[in-house]
Design an enzyme around this catalytic site. Sequence first.
Site, mmCIF file in Angstrom:
data_model
loop_
_atom_site.group_PDB
_atom_site.id
_atom_site.type_symbol
_atom_site.label_atom_id
_atom_site.label_comp_id
_atom_site.label_asym_id
_atom_site.label_seq_id
_atom_site.Cartn_x
_atom_site.Cartn_y
_atom_site.Cartn_z
ATOM 1 N N MET A 191 99.508 34.855 134.040
ATOM 2 C CA MET A 191 98.340 34.648 134.766
ATOM 3 C C MET A 191 97.180 34.202 133.700
ATOM 4 S SD MET A 191 96.475 34.304 137.481
ATOM 5 C CE MET A 191 94.720 33.925 137.583
ATOM 6 N N ASN A 206 93.970 34.977 133.046
ATOM 7 C CA ASN A 206 92.748 35.601 133.329
ATOM 8 C C ASN A 206 91.781 35.124 131.868
ATOM 9 O OD1 ASN A 206 93.508 37.004 135.635
ATOM 10 N ND2 ASN A 206 94.855 38.118 134.326
ATOM 11 N N GLU A 246 99.049 28.501 129.882
ATOM 12 C CA GLU A 246 97.942 29.471 130.002
ATOM 13 C C GLU A 246 96.723 29.239 129.247
ATOM 14 O OE1 GLU A 246 98.225 31.173 132.824
ATOM 15 O OE2 GLU A 246 100.478 30.607 133.080
ATOM 16 N N HIS A 260 94.413 26.791 130.413
ATOM 17 C CA HIS A 260 93.690 27.086 131.810
ATOM 18 C C HIS A 260 92.247 27.827 131.261
ATOM 19 C CE1 HIS A 260 95.761 26.629 135.426
ATOM 20 N NE2 HIS A 260 96.773 27.244 135.197
#
Length: 1004
Positions: free
Chosen positions: A386, A388, A421, A424
Amino acid sequence: MSLENKRGNKGLSFTQMGIDDNNMRNGRGLSDQWADSVVVRPRTTERSITVHKRLVLGFAISILTLIIVTVIGVLFSIRFKECAEDGSSRAGNGSSAKFNGSRDGNHKDEETQPWRHLRLPASLRPRHYDLRLSVYMDNFTFSGEVTIEFECVYSTKFIVLHMDGLEVEKVVVYSDNRKPGVMRIHRQFHYPTNQVYVIALHRELKHMKTYKVNITFEAQIENELLGFFRSSYMMYGDRRFMAVTQFSPTHARKAFPCFDEPIYKATFRVILRHDASYLSLSNMPVEASISDDDGWVTNHFSRTPRMSTYYLAWAVCNFTYRETTTDGGVVIRLYARPNAIQSGSGDYALHITKRLLQFYEDYFKVKYSLPKLDLLAVPKHPYAAMENWGLSVFVEQKILLDPEVSSFSYQMELTMVVVHEICHQWFGDLVTPVWWEDVWLKEGFAHYFEYVGTDFLFPKWNMEKQRFLTDVLHEVMLLDGLASSHPISQDVYEAADIDRVFDWIAYKKGAALIRMLANVMGQQVFQKGLNDYLMTHMYSNAARDDLWNKLTEAMQTEGKDINIKEVMDRWTLQMGYPVVTISKNDSLDHSVTITQEHFIYNQDARVRDPELFNKSFQWQIPLTLAVGNSTFKSPEVTLWISNKTETHKVGQMEEDTWLLGNINQTGYFRVNYDLHNWRLLIEQLMTNPEIISVGNRAGLIDDVFNLARAGYLPQNVPLQIICYLPQEREFLPWHAASRSLYQLDKLLDRTEDYTLFSDFVLKQVASRYHKMGWPSALTDGSIMQASYQTEELQREVIMLACSFGNKQCHRQAVSLISDWISSNKNRIPPNVRDIVYCTGVSLMDEDVWEFIWMKFHSSTAISEKKILLEALTCSDNGFLLNRLLNLSLSSDLVPDQDVIDVIIHVGRNPHGRHLAWRYFREKWDILNSRYGEALFMNSKLISGVTEFLNTESELNELKEFIQISGSGAGPAFARAVEVVEANVRWHTLYERQFFQWLRKSPNG
């Protein structure tokens, strides 16, 4: 022990704020009936009325008023119904109205009961959160206090926040303007249907004024996979615990009350208090750390940039780390279990992250926005990772690499997860999609850049031009060719729809369309468009039209007048993709006829659902085309195909000239030809395959198998084309062929004539298998490193040989396993360990299964544990398979995220197929409860255990199960039914024809 008993009574007397204690206990407890009827009423001043006449007169006036109000109310309700019906009909005319009605200023319609809408009312806009949490790892609870500063966009008496599973203790609302003061709360209640908490005020919040709401709350750190959850791991024989967040897409509300929608970006300042034996992490660096006398520590983290709630993150753990710093001064740390850090398992990911940050900064020409980036390796997580912002979380097996035991395929997969990731941090964190309908705007880009970024790290892997084809393009076209597919941009009507948009259509089709667009535009123009897009929308939100506009502007600066929106809306707003058929004309003008139609596997769907499939599915297709013969291939030309049928001249063509479309498979469509052209292409592959590029050789194989599967071609054409494989020296066409052959294997492995098929496959594999052999071990026990392409081809051929029953392959696998058991030294080359383990377990006795089970428990290498667990599913012993299934779900021996993989891999085993199918049905309630909210997991499980079903009785079992169970995962079950129906139909229509050709074939 309850929360109150553990920490003392933290209840508050709400009478100070005008809250009725009878209806409120710890901020909760109001029923939906109250939610239906709540109305904010102004306070009335009580007056002494002593005159009897006034009392009588007041009573009469009240009765009269009541009658008048009733009449007006009836008239108004009729008119309101008419307006509501009119509004709903208008909303159906455009996708924006369907889910964005509350964003268009029609806020007055919401004011009656705004908590009943899927979207939060547009009345308020958050600006900043101050969030303070105390984390109790001894009993897995936490208490919190959040102060949200927000602006009132439209006057309202309601504050509606997302909240799920929290125990509210106290709420205070106050003005943050020139005259600050506490505002009186009339009512407050939780409305669980939409996971919101409603604060109804006595007086309105004023337009363009700023306010604050302060909420104290507490909750559990759940043993789940979403929100703020806990995980554990073994360290020196002790079980240790940690806690981490997973908020995407809609789970920040499980950890603190918030405006939990992507559009509501705000800044955050996080404070975490916990036992000093733990450390804590969040998106930003620690700016102050205060140690308390009671052995606790309070960490104050710096203020974040504007960001969406689902990118906020924190963790409490006792990990250690290694760090590096980029040339630009960004500190990168990788946190993991102390023994993993000590062994250097995180060093590889740390090294490539440093290089990737620089790569993306150069490519996008936008600097990374934060002063640090932490990579956190956790034992349990619902997804691979994920993104974040500043604190990316990875499940351990996707970030920890043990070079001595990890295979190349494991390294490649890990690399691509990290690349994804890090991308992102720009596409997602910096620029966030406005709403979930366009989630592909971040996931499609990140998935595409997995291959572009990996090519930067390892140019010889050639990922974007090769592996992208088999692993993305070919895979997603299987899904998108189903009648149950959906557009990549799909409407989100209700909360359940949010989870459904996160599927391979969003990820892989998004990536394929972006790749097609990049090739049409040219890399430099494409990069310029992306730079403009990121610079314009940084720290904000964007929709697909914002991207199309910037890419169109970039094209115009190069003098190219292509309306990107007009082209791409056809690809994003309708489901599926076209099959382009190219046919030579008999005329002497060297012309070809090109047609497009919607490709679909299930032709019966056109009859069954004429309303859907009678739609004019049509695309603007950038078709690249070349002609060739046995000695040359012409340069490609690009034709834009916009009509159902078109005629084009393509240069001089002779009788032996073949046509080849979609050069290097840059387009998102399949290509079919007349049978004469297919024969010419097959002859070319048999005589001199290298005239055709590696990408197109793989593409021809994938297209021909799927065109035959859908009934566009006879069944013998794909079997004829793979007869050239003994001459194929490149990995990619073999990989495409093996994927197609395994699809057929699933259909045929229980048929009487199965050996006809397996012998045919082994004949194509035999010569290449004997030429390549097995990986060689050096005298010191290390494995001789071959080139990437050679290693991968060797692995692919060995896998095919062992899977389809090559006796020498079986003997070699058994020999390697036996040597390991007798010497207790594993000399099996890492790149083929999964093949050897699985083959050994399937062929050898129960003692080997027990040996692998023991090694699974004792191994500390994450990659090794993964393939050992999968090997256990290869047994042909039903008792052992049942034992594994039961242990995986009912014990801590198998990590939560691996349980689904165990069930799926048992289902892939012909001896375990019926066991996995039965187990899935028996345990569905437990599985759905545990994984139902986690993106991908349920759909992955449903697909995994049903794709092998191919008889009429199994189809009926599936339909009956869906009817009985209530089908909690609607789209996944609809897709499963369609796939099994297609399997059954293939047997009915094509099985006999298929085996007839194999019996007659000289290559069989």
